[in-house]
Design an enzyme around this catalytic site. Structure first.
Site, mmCIF file in Angstrom:
data_model
loop_
_atom_site.group_PDB
_atom_site.id
_atom_site.type_symbol
_atom_site.label_atom_id
_atom_site.label_comp_id
_atom_site.label_asym_id
_atom_site.label_seq_id
_atom_site.Cartn_x
_atom_site.Cartn_y
_atom_site.Cartn_z
ATOM 1 N N GLY A 59 -9.922 -26.604 -28.319
ATOM 2 C CA GLY A 59 -9.795 -25.202 -29.080
ATOM 3 C C GLY A 59 -10.935 -24.327 -30.065
ATOM 4 O O GLY A 59 -11.644 -23.037 -29.701
ATOM 5 N N ASN A 92 -4.510 -21.012 -40.215
ATOM 6 C CA ASN A 92 -4.922 -22.175 -39.787
ATOM 7 C C ASN A 92 -4.562 -23.025 -41.782
ATOM 8 O O ASN A 92 -4.141 -24.342 -41.903
ATOM 9 C CB ASN A 92 -5.722 -23.325 -39.298
ATOM 10 C CG ASN A 92 -7.440 -22.482 -40.314
ATOM 11 O OD1 ASN A 92 -7.558 -21.195 -39.496
ATOM 12 N ND2 ASN A 92 -8.050 -23.753 -40.623
ATOM 13 N N GLN A 140 -3.303 -23.246 -34.183
ATOM 14 C CA GLN A 140 -2.454 -23.359 -34.800
ATOM 15 C C GLN A 140 -0.931 -22.558 -34.678
ATOM 16 O O GLN A 140 -0.025 -24.125 -34.877
ATOM 17 C CB GLN A 140 -2.102 -23.025 -36.124
ATOM 18 C CG GLN A 140 -3.340 -23.494 -36.934
ATOM 19 C CD GLN A 140 -3.826 -25.271 -37.599
ATOM 20 O OE1 GLN A 140 -2.004 -25.900 -37.402
ATOM 21 N NE2 GLN A 140 -4.860 -25.317 -37.904
ATOM 22 N N SER A 156 -5.180 -26.135 -28.463
ATOM 23 C CA SER A 156 -5.877 -27.232 -28.266
ATOM 24 C C SER A 156 -4.789 -28.509 -28.136
ATOM 25 O O SER A 156 -3.701 -28.463 -28.868
ATOM 26 C CB SER A 156 -6.922 -28.293 -30.036
ATOM 27 O OG SER A 156 -7.143 -28.504 -29.331
ATOM 28 N N GLY A 157 -4.894 -30.104 -27.357
ATOM 29 C CA GLY A 157 -4.017 -30.790 -27.500
ATOM 30 C C GLY A 157 -3.632 -31.037 -28.754
ATOM 31 O O GLY A 157 -2.015 -32.019 -28.771
ATOM 32 N N HIS A 158 -4.106 -31.678 -29.492
ATOM 33 C CA HIS A 158 -3.933 -31.946 -30.809
ATOM 34 C C HIS A 158 -3.501 -32.224 -31.731
ATOM 35 O O HIS A 158 -3.220 -32.972 -33.231
ATOM 36 C CB HIS A 158 -5.436 -33.563 -31.212
ATOM 37 C CG HIS A 158 -5.995 -32.018 -31.918
ATOM 38 N ND1 HIS A 158 -6.035 -32.358 -33.692
ATOM 39 C CD2 HIS A 158 -6.926 -31.718 -31.329
ATOM 40 C CE1 HIS A 158 -7.116 -31.824 -33.837
ATOM 41 N NE2 HIS A 158 -7.516 -30.899 -32.781
ATOM 42 N N CYS A 176 -12.341 -28.588 -41.019
ATOM 43 C CA CYS A 176 -13.496 -28.127 -40.570
ATOM 44 C C CYS A 176 -14.702 -28.000 -41.992
ATOM 45 O O CYS A 176 -16.116 -27.731 -41.134
ATOM 46 C CB CYS A 176 -13.889 -27.014 -39.614
ATOM 47 S SG CYS A 176 -12.713 -27.325 -38.179
#
Length: 396
Positions: A72, A152, A180, A200-202, A326
């Site tokens: 992402g 998020n 998200q 984003s995949g995770h 982050c």
């Protein structure tokens, strides 16, 4: 309860067994480079095409509009920087919100250093962007509006379709960070007037290190990584075939039971919110109560430090966070909580609990019992709480 309770799914999710199984052959059996012309490479190329088609269908997009990235943050950087450079001849003004992920905010600061002008739109007390302020911020030199799909930290879902309409009417590109939201709630780039979208995949039980940027046909932005012809010349680098395959499988699974997931996890979310509000005094739910991601719960507890709460929850085997992963090492309060109007001392006492379909009522009950006990213990050590009780005519 002896087992670990994982309630930080906004930070990352467990990669599902089915996703891992789908990925495994592409590490040691079908390991060919997708850019090669022999059969082994063609097998990888076909697998990438299949995953791209699954992802495109989930968005109402065309497969040619999906570009794979490392995640992402890269997708956000690409959307902003490449658009800024491609359209600099038209203008250097970009609009975003004050509660974006740092992948957007830090990129905006970089662009400011490069001579671009950024307008940061405020949000209300629920974290909802102010549409009138957005409209009034548009200038003749505005080239891009970038507003996240859902926050998020506090889970508020933005009026993406209306934002897209405003941008489309003014001939301005619209990008949304959907990291998200994607896979958790329905997303349709056509009906929502989205020109670019990051994911984003995770975040949906897929692997780490893989994401995509949707770029609508006709949007002429520049390549971000140079060096090869991969991703139709827009993103160089040997394709992460296992990651792409895993991402595709995670999306396929998320879309196949999305309605059931939303109903189940929303019920768990609402149960957790109600129980905390009922059993823990002097707490505040952060984010919109209804326009909220199915899995997000965010509270601020007065008279405590969130960091201490997290450490003590961890000692009890409960994984949670105070906000974005982050910024977990920062001593500053969340910029999101400050943007919705919380004073520093309350913002510091925040807790984010993000669920998955694997969580249970038993786990949530155990978590609330732990929160109640820890918050009470921390407040007993707080002179601010003691002063508050004296003013209220109560004893600590």
């Amino acid at each position: 309860m002896d087992k670990m309770i994982y309630l930080d799914n906004a930070a990352t999710t467990r990669t599902s067994r089915e996703v891992v199984e789908a990925m495994l052959p592409y590490f040691s059996e079908y390991y060919g480079n997708a850019s090669s012309i022999y059969h082994l490479g063609n097998r990888s190329k076909k697998a990438i095409a299949e995953a791209r088609a699954v992802i495109a269908e989930s968005l109402g997009a065309d497969p040619s509009e999906i570009y794979f990235t490392a995640g992402g943050s890269e997708s956000d950087n690409w959307a902003l920087i490449a658009t800024a450079k491609a359209l600099a001849h038209k203008g250097k003004h970009i609009i975003t919100s004050s509660i974006e992920h740092h992948a957007i905010l830090h990129t905006c600061r970089y662009l400011e250093e490069e001579g671009y002008k950024i307008t940061y739109i405020n949000v209300d007390e629920n974290g909802m962007i102010k549409l009138e302020e957005l409209k009034n911020a548009i200038r003749p030199d505005t080239i891009l509006i970038t507003v996240m799909f859902a926050n998020n930290e506090i889970g508020t879902i933005q009026p993406v379709q209306k934002i897209g309409e405003i941008a489309r009417e003014r001939g301005i590109l619209f990008h949304t960070d959907a990291v998200q939201a994607y896979g958790h709630i329905p997303v349709d780039v056509e009906t929502m007037n989205i020109d670019m979208l990051s994911a984003s995949g995770h975040k949906l039980h897929g692997p780490k290190g893989i994401g995509f940027l949707y770029i609508r046909k006709g949007v002429k932005i520049r390549a971000f990584i140079h060096g090869g012809a991969q991703e139709r010349g827009r993103r160089a680098g040997t394709e992460n075939v296992p990651g792409i395959v895993g991402f595709g499988e995670a999306v396929r699974r998320a879309c196949s039971d999305q309605k059931e997931y939303m109903e189940k996890v929303s019920a768990l979310r609402d149960y957790l919110i109600e129980k905390i509000e009922k059993e823990v005094p002097y707490c505040r739910l952060n984010g919109h109560r209804t326009m909220r991601l199915p899995n997000n719960v965010n509270f601020s507890f007065q008279f405590i430090e969130g960091e201490s709460l997290l450490i003590m929850l961890d000692m009890k085997g409960i994984c949670a966070s105070s906000g974005s992963a982050c910024t977990s090492g920062s001593l500053d309060p969340s910029h999101v909580l400050l943007a919705i109007g919380l004073p520093h001392e309350i913002a510091h006492g925040s807790l984010r609990l993000t669920l998955s379909g694997e969580n249970t009522i038993e786990e949530l009950d155990h978590t609330v019992d732990a929160i109640k006990e820890i918050v009470e213990r921390l407040r007993q050590m707080s002179p601010l709480y003691e002063d508050f009780l004296k003013k209220e005519g109560k004893e600590a």
